[in-house]
Scaffold this motif. Structure first.
Motif, PDB file in Angstrom:
ATOM      1  N   GLY A  89      12.377   3.669 -11.543  1.00 45.53           N
ATOM      2  CA  GLY A  89      11.933   2.384 -12.055  1.00 45.53           C
ATOM      3  C   GLY A  89      10.726   1.813 -11.358  1.00 45.53           C
ATOM      4  N   ALA A  90      10.342   2.370 -10.216  1.00 47.20           N
ATOM      5  CA  ALA A  90       9.144   1.980  -9.466  1.00 47.20           C
ATOM      6  C   ALA A  90       9.404   0.786  -8.551  1.00 47.20           C
ATOM      7  CB  ALA A  90       7.961   1.713 -10.383  1.00 47.20           C
ATOM      8  N   VAL A  91       9.697   1.090  -7.305  1.00 48.81           N
ATOM      9  CA  VAL A  91       9.926   0.062  -6.283  1.00 48.81           C
ATOM     10  C   VAL A  91       8.590  -0.576  -5.907  1.00 48.81           C
ATOM     11  CG1 VAL A  91      10.800  -0.367  -3.963  1.00 48.81           C
ATOM     12  CG2 VAL A  91      11.908   1.364  -5.411  1.00 48.81           C
ATOM     13  N   SER A  92       8.579  -1.885  -5.787  1.00 49.08           N
ATOM     14  CA  SER A  92       7.368  -2.599  -5.391  1.00 49.08           C
ATOM     15  C   SER A  92       7.099  -2.383  -3.908  1.00 49.08           C
ATOM     16  CB  SER A  92       7.509  -4.097  -5.685  1.00 49.08           C
ATOM     17  OG  SER A  92       6.388  -4.806  -5.184  1.00 49.08           O
ATOM     18  N   HIS A  93       6.049  -1.625  -3.606  1.00 47.16           N
ATOM     19  CA  HIS A  93       5.715  -1.340  -2.206  1.00 47.16           C
ATOM     20  C   HIS A  93       5.323  -2.593  -1.438  1.00 47.16           C
ATOM     21  CE1 HIS A  93       2.067  -1.289  -4.568  1.00 47.16           C
ATOM     22  NE2 HIS A  93       1.293  -1.248  -3.495  1.00 47.16           N
ATOM     23  N   ILE A  94       4.655  -3.542  -2.120  1.00 44.93           N
ATOM     24  CA  ILE A  94       4.168  -4.749  -1.434  1.00 44.93           C
ATOM     25  C   ILE A  94       5.284  -5.772  -1.195  1.00 44.93           C
ATOM     26  CG2 ILE A  94       1.759  -4.551  -2.131  1.00 44.93           C
ATOM     27  CD1 ILE A  94       2.345  -6.322  -4.506  1.00 44.93           C
ATOM     28  N   ASP A  95       6.478  -5.513  -1.736  1.00 44.16           N
ATOM     29  CA  ASP A  95       7.636  -6.363  -1.476  1.00 44.16           C
ATOM     30  C   ASP A  95       8.653  -5.669  -0.589  1.00 44.16           C
ATOM     31  OD1 ASP A  95       7.260  -8.871  -3.192  1.00 44.16           O
ATOM     32  OD2 ASP A  95       6.934  -7.291  -4.680  1.00 44.16           O
ATOM     33  N   THR A 404       9.674   7.065  -5.049  1.00 45.77           N
ATOM     34  CA  THR A 404       9.756   6.415  -6.355  1.00 45.77           C
ATOM     35  C   THR A 404       8.555   6.874  -7.156  1.00 45.77           C
ATOM     36  OG1 THR A 404      10.108   4.253  -7.419  1.00 45.77           O
ATOM     37  CG2 THR A 404       8.476   4.349  -5.626  1.00 45.77           C
ATOM     38  N   GLU A 405       8.445   6.506  -8.451  1.00 40.52           N
ATOM     39  CA  GLU A 405       7.392   7.125  -9.277  1.00 40.52           C
ATOM     40  C   GLU A 405       6.018   6.477  -9.148  1.00 40.52           C
ATOM     41  OE1 GLU A 405       9.922   5.063 -12.614  1.00 40.52           O
ATOM     42  OE2 GLU A 405      10.178   5.612 -10.501  1.00 40.52           O
ATOM     43  N   PHE A 406       5.932   5.191  -8.862  1.00 41.88           N
ATOM     44  CA  PHE A 406       4.667   4.507  -8.558  1.00 41.88           C
ATOM     45  C   PHE A 406       4.991   3.142  -7.994  1.00 41.88           C
ATOM     46  CE2 PHE A 406       4.949   4.589 -13.360  1.00 41.88           C
ATOM     47  CZ  PHE A 406       5.472   3.319 -13.554  1.00 41.88           C
ATOM     48  N   GLY A 407       3.962   2.353  -7.700  1.00 41.04           N
ATOM     49  CA  GLY A 407       4.187   1.035  -7.123  1.00 41.04           C
ATOM     50  C   GLY A 407       4.081  -0.060  -8.173  1.00 41.04           C
ATOM     51  N   ARG A 408       3.868  -1.286  -7.683  1.00 40.85           N
ATOM     52  CA  ARG A 408       3.733  -2.419  -8.595  1.00 40.85           C
ATOM     53  C   ARG A 408       2.521  -3.253  -8.179  1.00 40.85           C
ATOM     54  NH1 ARG A 408       8.208  -1.438 -11.621  1.00 40.85           N
ATOM     55  NH2 ARG A 408       7.380  -2.833 -13.215  1.00 40.85           N
ATOM     56  N   ALA A 409       1.989  -4.004  -9.129  1.00 39.63           N
ATOM     57  CA  ALA A 409       0.722  -4.710  -8.950  1.00 39.63           C
ATOM     58  C   ALA A 409       0.886  -5.941  -8.048  1.00 39.63           C
ATOM     59  CB  ALA A 409       0.166  -5.136 -10.303  1.00 39.63           C
ATOM     60  N   PRO A 410      -0.189  -6.348  -7.368  1.00 39.76           N
ATOM     61  CA  PRO A 410      -0.114  -7.526  -6.487  1.00 39.76           C
ATOM     62  C   PRO A 410      -0.098  -8.852  -7.241  1.00 39.76           C
ATOM     63  CG  PRO A 410      -2.331  -6.617  -6.461  1.00 39.76           C
ATOM     64  CD  PRO A 410      -1.489  -5.651  -7.242  1.00 39.76           C
ATOM     65  N   PHE A 411      -0.399  -8.809  -8.537  1.00 41.78           N
ATOM     66  CA  PHE A 411      -0.410 -10.024  -9.341  1.00 41.78           C
ATOM     67  C   PHE A 411       0.772 -10.007 -10.310  1.00 41.78           C
ATOM     68  CE2 PHE A 411      -3.593  -6.884 -10.623  1.00 41.78           C
ATOM     69  CZ  PHE A 411      -3.022  -6.406 -11.796  1.00 41.78           C
ATOM     70  N   LEU A 412       1.113 -11.172 -10.815  1.00 44.13           N
ATOM     71  CA  LEU A 412       2.174 -11.269 -11.802  1.00 44.13           C
ATOM     72  C   LEU A 412       1.652 -10.880 -13.172  1.00 44.13           C
ATOM     73  CD1 LEU A 412       3.831 -14.668 -10.791  1.00 44.13           C
ATOM     74  CD2 LEU A 412       4.524 -12.356 -10.124  1.00 44.13           C
ATOM     75  N   ARG A 419       6.109  -7.984 -11.812  1.00 43.52           N
ATOM     76  CA  ARG A 419       4.881  -7.242 -11.508  1.00 43.52           C
ATOM     77  C   ARG A 419       4.779  -6.029 -12.425  1.00 43.52           C
ATOM     78  NH1 ARG A 419       2.984  -9.280  -6.590  1.00 43.52           N
ATOM     79  NH2 ARG A 419       4.534  -9.938  -5.049  1.00 43.52           N
ATOM     80  N   ASP A 420       3.539  -5.713 -12.836  1.00 38.66           N
ATOM     81  CA  ASP A 420       3.303  -4.569 -13.718  1.00 38.66           C
ATOM     82  C   ASP A 420       3.202  -3.277 -12.897  1.00 38.66           C
ATOM     83  OD1 ASP A 420       2.864  -3.190 -16.042  1.00 38.66           O
ATOM     84  OD2 ASP A 420       1.148  -4.383 -16.695  1.00 38.66           O
ATOM     85  N   HIS A 421       3.095  -2.159 -13.602  1.00 40.18           N
ATOM     86  CA  HIS A 421       2.992  -0.845 -12.979  1.00 40.18           C
ATOM     87  C   HIS A 421       1.698  -0.705 -12.180  1.00 40.18           C
ATOM     88  CE1 HIS A 421       5.544   0.884 -16.564  1.00 40.18           C
ATOM     89  NE2 HIS A 421       6.133  -0.110 -15.936  1.00 40.18           N
ATOM     90  N   ASN A 422       1.770   0.059 -11.102  1.00 38.69           N
ATOM     91  CA  ASN A 422       0.584   0.307 -10.275  1.00 38.69           C
ATOM     92  C   ASN A 422       0.589   1.758  -9.785  1.00 38.69           C
ATOM     93  OD1 ASN A 422      -1.665   0.230  -8.664  1.00 38.69           O
ATOM     94  ND2 ASN A 422      -0.722  -0.988  -7.052  1.00 38.69           N
ATOM     95  N   PRO A 423      -0.115   2.656 -10.487  1.00 43.85           N
ATOM     96  CA  PRO A 423      -0.177   4.053 -10.038  1.00 43.85           C
ATOM     97  C   PRO A 423      -1.189   4.281  -8.922  1.00 43.85           C
ATOM     98  CG  PRO A 423      -1.418   3.809 -12.070  1.00 43.85           C
ATOM     99  CD  PRO A 423      -0.789   2.469 -11.794  1.00 43.85           C
ATOM    100  N   GLY A 424      -2.035   3.284  -8.631  1.00 45.55           N
ATOM    101  CA  GLY A 424      -3.128   3.460  -7.677  1.00 45.55           C
ATOM    102  C   GLY A 424      -2.726   3.399  -6.224  1.00 45.55           C
ATOM    103  N   ALA A 425      -1.548   2.836  -5.935  1.00 49.87           N
ATOM    104  CA  ALA A 425      -1.077   2.753  -4.553  1.00 49.87           C
ATOM    105  C   ALA A 425       0.425   2.507  -4.567  1.00 49.87           C
ATOM    106  CB  ALA A 425      -1.785   1.628  -3.796  1.00 49.87           C
ATOM    107  N   PHE A 426       1.137   3.265  -3.769  1.00 45.28           N
ATOM    108  CA  PHE A 426       2.550   2.993  -3.543  1.00 45.28           C
ATOM    109  C   PHE A 426       2.972   3.666  -2.254  1.00 45.28           C
ATOM    110  CE2 PHE A 426       2.478   6.859  -6.041  1.00 45.28           C
ATOM    111  CZ  PHE A 426       3.639   7.598  -5.770  1.00 45.28           C
TER     112      PHE A 426
END
Length: 501
Positions: A89-95, A404-412, A419-426
């Motif tokens: 489901g993509a864990v939020s790395h920034i959280d 996890t498969e990718f991260g989540r975006a720093p903005f809502l 948070r939306d999907h973020n493949p650029g960093a996780f």
């Protein structure tokens, strides 16, 4: 119609001339000499370094009739077993693990440079982490208060903060992390490892997949499938709450009668294989059935937690009133017991296929609630499992991987609470055999949106796992459909900075 042998082509007539022949073949003769010299240089270099630059495939020696037999690695491994924990489901790395103070600074604003539209629509304002971060352990690693139990293991963790993937959609990204390809039908990393190495336990599967109590992840059994590798190397799905069905001998069949029947079947199978020695599929089926017979004894024993002391049940959270947490905790205890029994690869899944953060980590809305619910299920049992393995000395030979498969975006998302999907960093991490402790590799930008230093692609991540198991990802291949196929395709390099030797 037969050609006239007296009619010779211009090229042929030229070769009959001595001078022409020598001039046209001198380059080839020189090349042969160069090849010989280079071969001598290569042999000399290898004798001095003890290493070989040869990248020809190494075919594992798989005995006919016993695909699970243990096989030597390509070189001395740091780890002989691997436990992979995949959070769907993509864990939020920034959280969780990637602390970004600038998220507090820019909270509620929309600084320039970030996209107006992302995977699921317009982007909203920057949002600070939904949980505070605290320094953990002697290293002082900043980890979110969302994961207090895992945070307590910070000094043993080797973080990859510069992860980047190739897809922003869950199904292909899930495939990519677990099989190396975004499409279905490719072997999982566990299948590759057991194809190469076999197993040291003849009574249990070489590769076990433990699904989340709520169901399988989006890509289901593809996550532990064999793809185009022989079927023997697919993962066997087992659950702590639901052991394999139909594994017990019916009460109507006595033990002596069952033993005689098994012995007679073994004799029949042996005669049949003698008659058809080249039928490898038959041999694999026979081996699978024989393993299934042995599992009638081994699986009930390994899945039975009644003999575990009460403090272990409490430590893992098995006595929790949260039924999902309790069931996942049983899965964690099962994973430890399987590793203890010598199973080569255990793939433990946290999160099922349902969307919207109800059964997994996907949090497009109400991230605080949904991530909080998932962390309550995952944090304590996972940390207890790793702590228990460390206490028993299992981390000396076992590599633990959390991903996890990718991260989540720093903005809502626009005017939302997720948070939306973020493949650029996780972020992912490894622990145990072969990797540095209390170490961080790679870095995302100040908002955690893009990787800016020491990027680790999924190919590199998987190449590193194979390397720690003593396998050269460039030489572990399988010829299929005209190509030498690899887990890492034609990409990837070992991330040597994280290795402890």
């Amino acid at each position: 119609m037969t050609k006239d042998p007296t009619k010779i082509s211009p090229v042929g007539r030229g070769l009959l001339d001595r001078r022409s022949f020598l001039s046209q073949t001198s380059g080839a003769l020189g090349s042969l000499g160069l090849v010989s010299l280079l071969a001598q240089e290569k042999a000399l270099a290898e004798s001095k370094s003890g290493l070989s630059s040869d990248k020809t495939p190494i075919r594992p020696n798989i005995p006919v009739g016993n695909p699970y037999a243990p096989r030597p690695p390509h070189f001395k491994p740091a780890a002989t077993q691997v436990l992979i924990i995949f959070c769907a489901g993509a864990v939020s790395h920034i959280d969780t693990f990637d602390y970004k103070p600038d998220l507090f600074k820019f909270h509620g604003t929309k600084p320039p440079g970030l996209p107006e539209v992302t995977f699921e629509g317009p982007s909203g304002n920057i949002h600070r982490p939904f949980w505070d971060f605290s320094p953990r352990g002697e290293s002082g690693k900043m980890i979110s208060d969302l994961l207090p139990h895992l945070g307590g293991l910070a000094d043993d963790m080797c973080f990859f903060h510069g992860m980047k993937t190739s897809s922003s959609a869950h199904p292909p990204a899930e495939n990519f992390m677990n099989t190396g390809f975004t499409f279905n039908g490719f072997p999982s990393i566990g299948a590759w490892a057991t194809y190469a190495l076999g197993s040291d336990n003849k009574d249990l599967p070489a590769f076990v997949a433990i699904s989340d109590p709520r169901g399988t992840p989006r890509q289901g059994k593809n996550n532990w499938g064999n793809g185009f590798l022989p079927a023997s190397f697919q993962g066997t799905e087992i659950s702590g709450a639901n052991p394999p069905p139909n594994i017990y001998t019916p009460e109507s069949i006595g033990a002596g009668s069952n033993d005689r029947m098994i012995a007679e079947l073994a004799r029949m199978n042996e005669r049949h294989m003698e008659a058809y020695p080249d039928d490898t599929e038959l041999a694999a089926r026979v081996a699978s059935y024989e393993l299934a017979g042995r599992m009638q004894m081994s699986v009930p024993e390994v899945t039975n937690i009644d003999n575990e002391p009460e403090y272990i049940l409490e430590e893992y959270g098995i006595n929790s009133p949260n039924k999902v947490k309790s069931a996942y905790a049983k899965n964690c205890l099962l994973a430890r017991r399987l590793i203890e029994k010598g199973v080569r690869v255990v793939h433990l899944f946290n999160g099922a296929s349902a969307d919207n953060g109800i059964n997994n980590w996907d949090s497009h809305s109400d991230l605080e609630s949904t991530h909080g619910m998932q962390a309550e299920i995952m944090d304590q049992p996972t940390a207890a499992m790793i702590t228990d393995m460390k206490r028993r000395g299992l981390l000396d030979n076992t590599l633990v991987v959390w991903c996890t498969e990718f991260g989540r975006a720093p903005f809502l998302q626009a005017n939302g609470t997720g948070r939306d999907h973020n493949p650029g960093a996780f972020t992912t991490f490894m622990m145990g055999a072969g990797v540095k402790k209390g170490y961080s590799h790679g870095r995302s930008d100040e908002l955690g949106f893009e990787t800016v230093e020491n990027m680790t692609e999924v190919y590199d991540f998987n190449a590193t796992i194979l390397h720690l198991l003593g396998l050269d990802h460039e030489r572990l291949s399988y010829y299929y459909n005209g190509l030498e196929r690899r887990l890492t395709n034609v990409h990837g390099h070992v991330v040597r900075d994280v290795l402890n030797t």
